[in-house]
Scaffold this motif. Structure first.
Motif, PDB file in Angstrom:
ATOM      1  N   SER A  76       0.909  -1.205   0.017  1.00  0.00           N
ATOM      2  CA  SER A  76      -0.218   0.249  -0.038  1.00  0.00           C
ATOM      3  C   SER A  76       0.927   1.431   0.101  1.00  0.00           C
ATOM      4  O   SER A  76       0.611   2.078  -0.717  1.00  0.00           O
ATOM      5  CB  SER A  76      -0.938  -0.185   1.193  1.00  0.00           C
ATOM      6  N   TYR A  77       2.121   1.413   0.678  1.00  0.00           N
ATOM      7  CA  TYR A  77       2.953   2.485   0.682  1.00  0.00           C
ATOM      8  C   TYR A  77       3.556   2.513  -0.599  1.00  0.00           C
ATOM      9  O   TYR A  77       3.690   3.646  -0.907  1.00  0.00           O
ATOM     10  CB  TYR A  77       3.721   2.207   1.925  1.00  0.00           C
ATOM     11  N   ALA A  78       3.906   1.258  -1.177  1.00  0.00           N
ATOM     12  CA  ALA A  78       4.670   1.600  -2.371  1.00  0.00           C
ATOM     13  C   ALA A  78       3.690   1.849  -3.527  1.00  0.00           C
ATOM     14  O   ALA A  78       4.067   2.897  -4.079  1.00  0.00           O
ATOM     15  CB  ALA A  78       5.252   0.058  -2.742  1.00  0.00           C
ATOM     16  N   LEU A  79       2.561   1.736  -3.536  1.00  0.00           N
ATOM     17  CA  LEU A  79       1.587   2.362  -4.464  1.00  0.00           C
ATOM     18  C   LEU A  79       1.445   3.794  -4.143  1.00  0.00           C
ATOM     19  O   LEU A  79       1.288   4.710  -5.271  1.00  0.00           O
ATOM     20  CB  LEU A  79      -0.051   1.539  -3.988  1.00  0.00           C
ATOM     21  N   ALA A  80       1.260   4.188  -2.811  1.00  0.00           N
ATOM     22  CA  ALA A  80       1.237   5.626  -2.595  1.00  0.00           C
ATOM     23  C   ALA A  80       2.357   6.278  -3.061  1.00  0.00           C
ATOM     24  O   ALA A  80       2.140   7.546  -3.712  1.00  0.00           O
ATOM     25  CB  ALA A  80       0.951   5.838  -1.165  1.00  0.00           C
ATOM     26  N   ARG A  81       3.614   5.936  -2.822  1.00  0.00           N
ATOM     27  CA  ARG A  81       4.823   6.436  -2.972  1.00  0.00           C
ATOM     28  C   ARG A  81       4.794   6.638  -4.681  1.00  0.00           C
ATOM     29  O   ARG A  81       5.440   7.424  -5.075  1.00  0.00           O
ATOM     30  CB  ARG A  81       6.024   5.843  -2.222  1.00  0.00           C
ATOM     31  N   GLY A  82       4.684   5.624  -5.075  1.00  0.00           N
ATOM     32  CA  GLY A  82       4.893   5.592  -6.736  1.00  0.00           C
ATOM     33  C   GLY A  82       3.929   6.313  -7.414  1.00  0.00           C
ATOM     34  O   GLY A  82       4.318   7.223  -8.457  1.00  0.00           O
ATOM     35  N   LEU A  83       2.638   6.422  -6.870  1.00  0.00           N
ATOM     36  CA  LEU A  83       1.600   7.398  -7.375  1.00  0.00           C
ATOM     37  C   LEU A  83       2.181   8.878  -7.147  1.00  0.00           C
ATOM     38  O   LEU A  83       1.927   9.884  -7.953  1.00  0.00           O
ATOM     39  CB  LEU A  83       0.484   7.382  -6.825  1.00  0.00           C
ATOM     40  N   TRP A  84       2.703   9.053  -5.973  1.00  0.00           N
ATOM     41  CA  TRP A  84       3.009  10.351  -5.821  1.00  0.00           C
ATOM     42  C   TRP A  84       4.300  10.882  -6.619  1.00  0.00           C
ATOM     43  O   TRP A  84       4.258  11.948  -7.133  1.00  0.00           O
ATOM     44  CB  TRP A  84       3.366  10.594  -4.038  1.00  0.00           C
ATOM     45  N   GLN A  85       5.192   9.990  -6.785  1.00  0.00           N
ATOM     46  CA  GLN A  85       6.393  10.305  -7.549  1.00  0.00           C
ATOM     47  C   GLN A  85       6.059  10.616  -9.195  1.00  0.00           C
ATOM     48  O   GLN A  85       6.535  11.555  -9.705  1.00  0.00           O
ATOM     49  CB  GLN A  85       7.513   9.354  -7.363  1.00  0.00           C
ATOM     50  N   THR A  86       4.941  10.002  -9.299  1.00  0.00           N
ATOM     51  CA  THR A  86       4.442  10.052 -10.769  1.00  0.00           C
ATOM     52  C   THR A  86       3.984  11.490 -10.874  1.00  0.00           C
ATOM     53  O   THR A  86       3.952  12.193 -11.915  1.00  0.00           O
ATOM     54  CB  THR A  86       3.369   8.943 -11.281  1.00  0.00           C
ATOM     55  N   LEU A  87       3.214  11.824 -10.056  1.00  0.00           N
ATOM     56  CA  LEU A  87       2.464  13.268 -10.060  1.00  0.00           C
ATOM     57  C   LEU A  87       3.293  14.542  -9.604  1.00  0.00           C
ATOM     58  O   LEU A  87       3.150  15.678  -9.667  1.00  0.00           O
ATOM     59  CB  LEU A  87       0.976  13.143  -9.255  1.00  0.00           C
ATOM     60  N   ASP A  88       4.309  14.186  -8.971  1.00  0.00           N
ATOM     61  CA  ASP A  88       4.829  15.331  -8.257  1.00  0.00           C
ATOM     62  C   ASP A  88       6.094  15.972  -9.440  1.00  0.00           C
ATOM     63  O   ASP A  88       6.808  15.237 -10.048  1.00  0.00           O
ATOM     64  CB  ASP A  88       5.858  14.719  -7.335  1.00  0.00           C
ATOM     65  N   LEU A  89       5.898  17.140  -9.458  1.00  0.00           N
ATOM     66  CA  LEU A  89       6.467  18.295 -10.228  1.00  0.00           C
ATOM     67  C   LEU A  89       7.016  19.412  -9.556  1.00  0.00           C
ATOM     68  O   LEU A  89       6.603  19.833  -8.881  1.00  0.00           O
ATOM     69  CB  LEU A  89       6.027  18.420 -11.711  1.00  0.00           C
ATOM     70  N   PRO A  90       8.163  19.900  -9.976  1.00  0.00           N
ATOM     71  CA  PRO A  90       8.543  21.136  -9.257  1.00  0.00           C
ATOM     72  C   PRO A  90       7.534  22.403  -9.529  1.00  0.00           C
ATOM     73  O   PRO A  90       7.109  22.392 -10.773  1.00  0.00           O
ATOM     74  CB  PRO A  90       9.854  21.604  -9.881  1.00  0.00           C
ATOM     75  N   GLU A  91       7.570  23.448  -8.747  1.00  0.00           N
ATOM     76  CA  GLU A  91       6.540  24.362  -8.815  1.00  0.00           C
ATOM     77  C   GLU A  91       6.819  25.092  -9.978  1.00  0.00           C
ATOM     78  O   GLU A  91       5.686  25.643 -10.694  1.00  0.00           O
ATOM     79  CB  GLU A  91       6.512  25.208  -7.735  1.00  0.00           C
ATOM     80  N   ARG A  92       7.771  25.241 -10.404  1.00  0.00           N
ATOM     81  CA  ARG A  92       8.097  26.088 -11.709  1.00  0.00           C
ATOM     82  C   ARG A  92       7.717  25.506 -13.069  1.00  0.00           C
ATOM     83  O   ARG A  92       7.467  26.085 -13.843  1.00  0.00           O
ATOM     84  CB  ARG A  92       9.852  26.406 -11.825  1.00  0.00           C
ATOM     85  N   LEU A  93       7.543  24.038 -13.030  1.00  0.00           N
ATOM     86  CA  LEU A  93       7.064  23.384 -14.035  1.00  0.00           C
ATOM     87  C   LEU A  93       5.651  23.366 -14.091  1.00  0.00           C
ATOM     88  O   LEU A  93       4.842  23.394 -14.945  1.00  0.00           O
ATOM     89  CB  LEU A  93       7.611  21.878 -13.895  1.00  0.00           C
ATOM     90  N   ARG A  94       4.947  23.402 -12.854  1.00  0.00           N
ATOM     91  CA  ARG A  94       3.470  23.446 -12.756  1.00  0.00           C
ATOM     92  C   ARG A  94       2.898  24.760 -13.119  1.00  0.00           C
ATOM     93  O   ARG A  94       1.777  24.935 -13.586  1.00  0.00           O
ATOM     94  CB  ARG A  94       3.063  23.055 -11.142  1.00  0.00           C
ATOM     95  N   ASN A  95       3.901  25.989 -13.010  1.00  0.00           N
ATOM     96  CA  ASN A  95       3.451  27.004 -13.363  1.00  0.00           C
ATOM     97  C   ASN A  95       3.717  27.361 -14.849  1.00  0.00           C
ATOM     98  O   ASN A  95       3.097  28.436 -15.401  1.00  0.00           O
ATOM     99  CB  ASN A  95       4.243  28.117 -12.569  1.00  0.00           C
ATOM    100  N   ASP A  96       4.333  26.451 -15.615  1.00  0.00           N
ATOM    101  CA  ASP A  96       4.746  26.626 -17.014  1.00  0.00           C
ATOM    102  C   ASP A  96       3.105  26.474 -17.678  1.00  0.00           C
ATOM    103  O   ASP A  96       2.529  25.576 -17.385  1.00  0.00           O
ATOM    104  CB  ASP A  96       5.661  25.639 -17.268  1.00  0.00           C
ATOM    105  N   THR A  97       3.167  27.276 -18.750  1.00  0.00           N
ATOM    106  CA  THR A  97       1.966  27.252 -19.616  1.00  0.00           C
ATOM    107  C   THR A  97       1.471  25.843 -19.982  1.00  0.00           C
ATOM    108  O   THR A  97       0.494  25.480 -20.352  1.00  0.00           O
ATOM    109  CB  THR A  97       1.777  28.380 -20.790  1.00  0.00           C
TER     110      THR A  97
END
Length: 217
Positions: free
Chosen positions: A164-185
């Motif tokens: 369950s933790y491996a699933l959570a961490r893998g999902l988080w890593q897939t969706l995690d991007l630095p703020e500068r990229l999230r603010n990119d158009t």
């Protein structure tokens, strides 16, 4: 005897102060671990005083990470220790509490990820194994609570929690991007841009636990 008790309480309070300062600084930049000098300044202590409690910054963050893991595993145990009428009840409680813990501790997954790369890799060997053994003991206890609650064979609960933790961490890593990229158009066109971590995690855990408990584990 009384003086010793007060001294012990003072020592624990100062240790907690150091850990609190370390966490506060980490929250300001969750992609790097702050230096001991910065932690000491934040705690209002001399750098040498911090070294009376911890030999390195890695030991500070290992202690902090252990505290966070203990809090999460306590939530897991509470989910399965309470009375229930059917199997779905404790599983639903677990998923809800697990997701809420990660939501209320948004730094936890990055902290644990950095811990693997920067903290554990730089701990002295004896300290590393003390850290790991403490974690394993807490995980085993939580796993046994799951086994008892759901009438599972010994060790099954521990594996369910690890996955369950491996699933959570893998999902988080897939969706995690630095703020500068999230603010990119261009972020709006990214295929995973609109996926909500909390909702996706809850759905994935429900599917996993349902499948794990209806098929041979």
């Amino acid at each position: 005897m009384v003086r010793y008790a007060h001294a012990k309480e003072d020592k624990e309070a100062r240790r907690d102060n150091i850990l609190g300062a370390a966490l506060c600084l980490f929250l300001q930049d969750t992609r790097h671990l702050p230096a001991v000098a910065s932690i000491a300044a934040k705690a209002g202590l001399a750098k040498g005083t911090v070294y009376l409690y911890f030999d390195t910054k890695e030991q500070i963050f290992a202690a902090l990470l252990s505290r966070e893991w203990d809090a999460l595993l306590m939530e897991v145990e509470a989910s399965f220790a309470e009375p229930f009428e059917h199997k779905a009840s404790p599983i639903a409680r677990f998923i809800d509490r697990f997701a809420k813990f990660l939501d209320s501790h948004p730094y936890f997954l990055r902290f644990d990820s950095i811990g693997y790369v920067q903290v554990e890799a730089n701990l002295p060997t004896d300290e590393f194994w003390r850290f790991k053994e403490a974690f394993a003991s807490a995980l085993d206890q939580a796993g046994r609570t799951v086994d008892t609650s759901l009438a599972l064979s010994s060790g099954t609960g521990r594996h369910l929690l690890i996955r369950s933790y491996a699933l959570a961490r893998g999902l988080w890593q897939t969706l995690d991007l630095p703020e500068r990229l999230r603010n990119d158009t261009r972020f709006a066109n990214y295929p995973l841009a609109n996926i909500d971590f909390d909702a996706e995690l809850r759905s994935a855990l429900q599917e996993y636990w349902h499948g794990a408990l209806t098929l041979p584990v």
